[in-house]
Design a protein around this motif. Structure first.
Motif, PDB file in Angstrom:
ATOM      1  N   SER A  94       2.118  -7.199  -3.223  1.00  0.00           N
ATOM      2  CA  SER A  94       1.359  -6.103  -3.847  1.00  0.00           C
ATOM      3  C   SER A  94       2.241  -5.436  -4.897  1.00  0.00           C
ATOM      4  CB  SER A  94       0.920  -5.075  -2.800  1.00  0.00           C
ATOM      5  OG  SER A  94       2.038  -4.517  -2.142  1.00  0.00           O
ATOM      6  N   SER A  95       1.610  -4.948  -5.939  1.00  0.00           N
ATOM      7  CA  SER A  95       2.329  -4.281  -7.022  1.00  0.00           C
ATOM      8  C   SER A  95       1.437  -3.196  -7.624  1.00  0.00           C
ATOM      9  CB  SER A  95       2.740  -5.286  -8.099  1.00  0.00           C
ATOM     10  OG  SER A  95       1.597  -5.836  -8.728  1.00  0.00           O
ATOM     11  N   TYR A  96       2.051  -2.373  -8.472  1.00  0.00           N
ATOM     12  CA  TYR A  96       1.296  -1.299  -9.124  1.00  0.00           C
ATOM     13  C   TYR A  96       1.890  -1.053 -10.499  1.00  0.00           C
ATOM     14  CZ  TYR A  96       5.249   1.703  -7.846  1.00  0.00           C
ATOM     15  OH  TYR A  96       6.500   2.244  -7.708  1.00  0.00           O
ATOM     16  N   LEU A  98      -3.284   5.191 -11.707  1.00  0.00           N
ATOM     17  CA  LEU A  98      -2.513   4.204 -10.950  1.00  0.00           C
ATOM     18  C   LEU A  98      -3.384   2.984 -10.675  1.00  0.00           C
ATOM     19  CD1 LEU A  98       0.117   3.539  -9.321  1.00  0.00           C
ATOM     20  CD2 LEU A  98      -1.060   4.497  -7.328  1.00  0.00           C
ATOM     21  N   CYS A  99      -2.842   1.819 -10.998  1.00  0.00           N
ATOM     22  CA  CYS A  99      -3.546   0.561 -10.737  1.00  0.00           C
ATOM     23  C   CYS A  99      -2.743  -0.246  -9.720  1.00  0.00           C
ATOM     24  CB  CYS A  99      -3.718  -0.227 -12.040  1.00  0.00           C
ATOM     25  SG  CYS A  99      -4.616  -1.774 -11.848  1.00  0.00           S
ATOM     26  N   HIS A 100      -3.341  -0.485  -8.589  1.00  0.00           N
ATOM     27  CA  HIS A 100      -2.679  -1.208  -7.491  1.00  0.00           C
ATOM     28  C   HIS A 100      -3.421  -2.515  -7.239  1.00  0.00           C
ATOM     29  CE1 HIS A 100      -1.975  -2.229  -3.218  1.00  0.00           C
ATOM     30  NE2 HIS A 100      -0.759  -1.767  -3.446  1.00  0.00           N
ATOM     31  N   ILE A 101      -2.661  -3.620  -7.182  1.00  0.00           N
ATOM     32  CA  ILE A 101      -3.288  -4.925  -6.971  1.00  0.00           C
ATOM     33  C   ILE A 101      -2.555  -5.668  -5.851  1.00  0.00           C
ATOM     34  CG2 ILE A 101      -4.158  -5.174  -9.326  1.00  0.00           C
ATOM     35  CD1 ILE A 101      -1.743  -6.892  -9.973  1.00  0.00           C
ATOM     36  N   ILE A 102      -3.297  -6.573  -5.189  1.00  0.00           N
ATOM     37  CA  ILE A 102      -2.752  -7.447  -4.150  1.00  0.00           C
ATOM     38  C   ILE A 102      -2.952  -8.882  -4.600  1.00  0.00           C
ATOM     39  CG2 ILE A 102      -2.931  -8.189  -1.753  1.00  0.00           C
ATOM     40  CD1 ILE A 102      -3.947  -5.426  -1.050  1.00  0.00           C
ATOM     41  N   LYS A 103      -1.842  -9.636  -4.645  1.00  0.00           N
ATOM     42  CA  LYS A 103      -1.866 -11.030  -5.100  1.00  0.00           C
ATOM     43  C   LYS A 103      -1.579 -11.975  -3.923  1.00  0.00           C
ATOM     44  CE  LYS A 103       1.096  -9.718  -8.159  1.00  0.00           C
ATOM     45  NZ  LYS A 103       2.114  -9.648  -9.227  1.00  0.00           N
ATOM     46  N   VAL A 104      -2.325 -13.044  -3.900  1.00  0.00           N
ATOM     47  CA  VAL A 104      -2.156 -14.053  -2.858  1.00  0.00           C
ATOM     48  C   VAL A 104      -1.936 -15.408  -3.523  1.00  0.00           C
ATOM     49  CG1 VAL A 104      -3.561 -12.814  -1.184  1.00  0.00           C
ATOM     50  CG2 VAL A 104      -4.638 -14.465  -2.718  1.00  0.00           C
ATOM     51  N   GLY A 147       0.782  -1.233   0.000  1.00  0.00           N
ATOM     52  CA  GLY A 147       0.000   0.000   0.000  1.00  0.00           C
ATOM     53  C   GLY A 147       0.811   1.279   0.000  1.00  0.00           C
ATOM     54  N   GLU A 148       2.140   1.194  -0.116  1.00  0.00           N
ATOM     55  CA  GLU A 148       2.943   2.411  -0.053  1.00  0.00           C
ATOM     56  C   GLU A 148       2.722   3.303  -1.284  1.00  0.00           C
ATOM     57  OE1 GLU A 148       6.964   1.203   0.259  1.00  0.00           O
ATOM     58  OE2 GLU A 148       7.066   0.285  -1.752  1.00  0.00           O
ATOM     59  N   SER A 149       2.382   2.722  -2.421  1.00  0.00           N
ATOM     60  CA  SER A 149       2.124   3.540  -3.607  1.00  0.00           C
ATOM     61  C   SER A 149       0.843   4.355  -3.459  1.00  0.00           C
ATOM     62  CB  SER A 149       2.038   2.653  -4.850  1.00  0.00           C
ATOM     63  OG  SER A 149       0.979   1.720  -4.726  1.00  0.00           O
ATOM     64  N   GLY A 183      -7.953  -5.066  -5.802  1.00  0.00           N
ATOM     65  CA  GLY A 183      -7.272  -4.047  -6.579  1.00  0.00           C
ATOM     66  C   GLY A 183      -7.907  -2.680  -6.395  1.00  0.00           C
ATOM     67  N   VAL A 184      -7.110  -1.647  -6.607  1.00  0.00           N
ATOM     68  CA  VAL A 184      -7.583  -0.262  -6.503  1.00  0.00           C
ATOM     69  C   VAL A 184      -7.148   0.485  -7.755  1.00  0.00           C
ATOM     70  CG1 VAL A 184      -7.511   1.883  -5.179  1.00  0.00           C
ATOM     71  CG2 VAL A 184      -7.398  -0.315  -3.989  1.00  0.00           C
ATOM     72  N   TYR A 185      -8.092   1.147  -8.386  1.00  0.00           N
ATOM     73  CA  TYR A 185      -7.797   1.963  -9.562  1.00  0.00           C
ATOM     74  C   TYR A 185      -7.987   3.431  -9.175  1.00  0.00           C
ATOM     75  CZ  TYR A 185      -7.472   3.285 -14.495  1.00  0.00           C
ATOM     76  OH  TYR A 185      -7.066   3.801 -15.690  1.00  0.00           O
ATOM     77  N   CYS A 186      -6.941   4.248  -9.398  1.00  0.00           N
ATOM     78  CA  CYS A 186      -6.970   5.670  -9.022  1.00  0.00           C
ATOM     79  C   CYS A 186      -6.918   6.531 -10.287  1.00  0.00           C
ATOM     80  CB  CYS A 186      -5.793   6.026  -8.121  1.00  0.00           C
ATOM     81  SG  CYS A 186      -5.631   4.982  -6.664  1.00  0.00           S
ATOM     82  N   CYS A 187      -7.840   7.454 -10.405  1.00  0.00           N
ATOM     83  CA  CYS A 187      -7.899   8.360 -11.561  1.00  0.00           C
ATOM     84  C   CYS A 187      -8.156   9.764 -11.046  1.00  0.00           C
ATOM     85  CB  CYS A 187      -9.000   7.925 -12.523  1.00  0.00           C
ATOM     86  SG  CYS A 187      -9.029   8.871 -14.064  1.00  0.00           S
ATOM     87  N   TYR A 188      -7.283  10.684 -11.418  1.00  0.00           N
ATOM     88  CA  TYR A 188      -7.374  12.059 -10.888  1.00  0.00           C
ATOM     89  C   TYR A 188      -8.379  12.874 -11.687  1.00  0.00           C
ATOM     90  CZ  TYR A 188      -5.907  16.654  -9.221  1.00  0.00           C
ATOM     91  OH  TYR A 188      -5.882  17.917  -8.666  1.00  0.00           O
ATOM     92  N   ASN A 189      -9.209  13.641 -10.958  1.00  0.00           N
ATOM     93  CA  ASN A 189     -10.193  14.550 -11.545  1.00  0.00           C
ATOM     94  C   ASN A 189      -9.656  15.976 -11.423  1.00  0.00           C
ATOM     95  OD1 ASN A 189     -12.350  16.228 -12.137  1.00  0.00           O
ATOM     96  ND2 ASN A 189     -13.847  15.032 -10.991  1.00  0.00           N
TER      97      ASN A 189
END
Length: 779
Positions: free
Chosen positions: A54-56, A38-44, A17-19, A99-105
């Motif tokens: 986790s990666s991005y 930014l696309c951040h995912i967690i793999k198990v 989660g540091e990204s 996963g988390v997808y971040c898009c700036y407005n």
């Protein structure tokens, strides 16, 4: 490895989660369109003993109009898990847990996020710069979609927006997506000024912002100005200034008469719009009506004196007219702005980077191991011009255009005519110092003591000698008051005796008229009356005469001192007004005339009333230009020398790339073409190939242009640039399609006998041109 994504770049985090935290911290630093998505995912792993990772990665071109489209992208990543196994056993199985997808407005200045849990639900929200959550409404989603589209269009080939592992997808893949883009742009058009603008524009307006720039870029690079005409015609009813964009679109479709009529009607409603004047001035420049364009450019400067583009446009018109001195003065008046870097977030160092290569990529076409920067000439690497940004880069381009017109020597001559040179300034200061010292020496006699004639020359009326008295012009009146009074009386007596002798010689019986009598002579006549009565009472008369003479002397002394004070005060006032020291009278009139003539000559020789001081930034640009011209001259001299002795001229690939950039900056097209070709022969350089693609497409050299486009296409695919349009490759291919026709371009591609994978990549550009009806695609 089984825990990596296939054909998709990603960076493994050290701490989970540091990204996301780094992006939250960077929200307050975004000034314009923001950072890439930014696309951040967690793999198990299926085995509980293995720690989850986790990666991005960065991505652009995703449809961000709703949470469903972003969730669909995150879900597609589950099918991209690398399933490679060992040769003797099945490897550990990984899956994406969330996963988390971040898009700036950029409109509302919030970061819209979509969280997906697999299996599970989807949650969407917006985070402001303070880290507070808020609801993602329909309006926010529309703004988010438009912001994502603008980043994809404007920054598709921006060198300042390059990030390792940045995956770029096609933002407008079909006609329906294009229609949706223009509909959203129409609804948000009047909010465009909130997004910022190009670095050359200080204050974004309705027609000068990132939204209008993206629309114009999309239409211009595909040569579909009819789309822009349809779009801006609907908005013209709401805002008259939109006529500047509509007129440009009309000119692009060769409907100049409509463009002029639109500008005419808009200027009657908004005569204070410099954007309208600029479009009209550019049209007149294209028609050769430079004097009329000059008046419009001047009016635009008067309307927006704080904008760089108005002064730059006026400079361009002066260059076209051949008035190079005025062009330099105008360039010196340009307001310069600090360049703002693109909005990028700073990430913590990743534990590992995964940058996979697709199996169908032919790396032999893009082998860039032969050219290394350390092989280049250090003098070429230190050239300052490539580091110029924003208004400074634009101003330097105007300066290089000027030197390409008149040459370096003539440019220096024009510079010395309009700007104060260092040598002139130093000579002026030396002349002022000399004049100041000379005036000081000549003023010294004023402070010296003036002696009256000797004892034998001054006699009183009764024949007694008058003692010698010194008059001081310093502040010693109180201390030497008595000597001053006696000296003044002696001078008055002497003058009266000489005047009496002259009158007696002319006419002894004549009485002086009132016009001949001066105030200083009144004491003389009283002395003569007392001498006539001396026989009656000589002693008494002598006493009264001395008393009256003393009183007259006191009055004369006071008058002399007052006159001297008045003269000194007037001299001081006069010297203060003309801002230079007063010059005392010389002993002879010839010396005084000579000094005055020398002073006039100095003033004429060093008069700066018609010159200006050159701003420091323009002085720096002159030095940058000098360095460029020096290296260019050395290069061309070496080429001529080796050619004369029939010897090969060898340089490294990086040197040739720098020489190509140097010749491009100095507007030497053929030399730049030769340098880029030599660079491409020695190493792979995306910059050199892109410049060659532009040159070949302008020359309609179809065969060579297609060869270069193939290499660039493979290079883009290697680094995850899957965007077809708008890109520089698509723009130049559209230019060739417009000039030669789609069928000829397709046949040329087939004749090159490229591999099936490469042929498939290139076919995407040609198919898009046909789908979106680019001019020339029907033949």
């Amino acid at each position: 490895m089984g825990d990596n994504l296939r054909d998709i770049p990603e960076f493994i985090e050290r701490e989970m989660g540091e990204s996301l935290q780094a992006r939250l911290d960077a929200l307050g630093t975004f000034k314009e369109l923001g950072a890439p998505d930014l696309c951040h995912i967690i793999k198990v792993n299926v085995k509980p003993a293995i720690k989850e990772t986790s990666s991005y990665h960065y991505v652009s071109g995703i449809d961000a109009s709703s949470s469903a489209s972003l969730a669909a992208y995150l879900n597609s990543l589950t099918y991209a898990i690398d399933e490679s196994h060992a040769w003797f056993s099945k490897g550990a199985q990984w899956r994406i847990r969330s996963g988390v997808y971040c898009c700036y407005n950029a409109f509302s200045r919030v970061d819209v996020r979509v969280e997906v849990k697999i299996p599970g639900g989807v949650e969407s929200y917006a985070i402001n710069v303070r880290g507070e959550r808020q609801e993602a409404t329909a309006a926010i989603w529309q703004e988010t979609y438009m912001t994502a589209m603008l980043r994809s269009i404007l920054y598709s080939d921006d060198a300042n927006y390059r990030i390792p592992g940045f995956r770029k997808l096609d933002p407008i893949p079909d006609v329906s997506a294009q229609k949706r883009f223009f509909e959203a742009a129409e609804q948000l058009f009047f909010k465009g000024s909130l997004l910022g603008s190009n670095p050359e524009i200080q204050l974004p307006t309705i027609v000068n912002n990132h939204l209008t720039a993206a629309i114009m870029k999309y239409c211009q690079e595909s040569f579909r100005f009819d789309l822009a005409v349809q779009f801006f015609e609907r908005l013209l009813r709401l805002e008259p200034e939109v006529a500047s964009l509509l007129a440009q679109s009309y000119i692009g479709t060769d409907e100049e008469l409509k463009a002029i009529n639109v500008l005419y009607d808009a200027l009657k409603q908004m005569p204070q719009s410099y954007a309208l004047l600029h479009v009209q001035a550019d049209f007149l420049r294209g028609k050769g009506k430079l004097e009329m364009a000059l008046r419009l450019a001047k009016q635009a400067v008067n309307l927006a004196p704080s904008e760089f583009i108005t002064w730059a446009k006026l400079t361009e018109v002066y260059i076209d007219l051949g008035d190079y001195e005025s062009a330099l003065l105008t360039l010196n008046s340009c307001p310069m702005f600090t360049f703002s870097e693109r909005d990028l977030q700073r990430m913590p160092k990743a534990a590992k980077a995964h940058l996979p290569i697709r199996s169908d990529i032919d790396l032999s076409l893009i082998d860039d191991e032969t050219g290394r920067e350390h092989e280049a000439d250090p003098a070429l690497l230190r050239l300052p011009a490539p580091s110029l940004r924003g208004t400074f880069s634009s101003a330097y381009n105007l300066l290089t255009r000027l030197v390409s017109k008149i040459g370096w020597d003539e440019l220096l001559r024009c510079r010395s005519l309009v700007f104060v040179m260092e040598e002139e300034y130093r000579m002026q200061k030396e002349a002022e110092e000399t004049m100041r010292k000379g005036s000081h020496v000549k003023v010294m006699p004023h402070h010296d003591e003036i002696e009256v004639p000797s004892r034998d020359q001054l006699l009183s009326p009764n024949g007694t000698p008058i003692p010698i008295i010194k008059i001081s012009t310093e502040s010693e009146r109180e201390r030497e008051q008595e000597e001053a009074e006696e000296e003044a009386r002696a001078q008055a007596v002497e003058a009266a005796l000489e005047k009496a002798k002259e009158e007696s010689a002319t006419d002894d019986n004549a009485e002086p008229s009132m016009e001949d009598i001066k105030l200083d002579d009144l004491s003389i006549h009283s002395d003569k009356d007392q001498d006539a009565e001396k026989d009656q009472d000589e002693a008494e008369a002598e006493t009264e005469t001395e008393t009256e003479d003393k009183e007259a002397g006191e009055e004369r002394t006071e008058e002399v001192e007052e006159e001297k004070e008045v003269v000194v005060d007037q001299s001081a006032i006069k010297s203060k007004q003309i801002e230079k020291p007063s010059i005392a009278a010389a002993s002879s009139s010839d010396d005084e005339d000579n000094n005055n003539e020398e002073e006039e000559e100095i003033e004429l020789s060093f008069s700066f009333s018609n010159k200006r001081l050159c701003d420091r930034w323009l002085d720096n640009l002159f030095m940058v230009l000098y360095e460029d011209l020096r290296q260019y001259t050395i290069w061309r001299a070496e080429v001529q020398h080796f050619r004369a002795v029939n010897a090969p001229y060898r340089k490294s690939g990086t040197d040739w790339e720098i020489y190509g950039d140097l010749a491009t900056r100095l507007h030497h097209r053929e030399e730049a073409k030769d340098a880029y070709q030599r660079c491409a022969e020695q190493k792979f350089s995306a910059k050199a190939l892109l410049r060659l693609l532009e040159i070949y497409s302008d020359e309609s050299n179809l065969h060579r242009a297609m060869e270069v486009a193939i290499k660039l296409c493979v290079y883009q695919e290697r680094w995850y640039h899957e965007t077809i349009f708008p890109t520089a490759i698509a723009h130049n291919l559209n230019k060739l399609i417009q000039a030669e026709g789609l069928a000829k371009v397709q046949n040329t591609l087939i004749a090159l006998n490229a591999s099936p994978a490469v042929f498939k990549l290139m076919t995407r550009y040609l198919n898009r041109a046909k789908t979106f009806d680019v001019p020339g695609s029907g033949r």
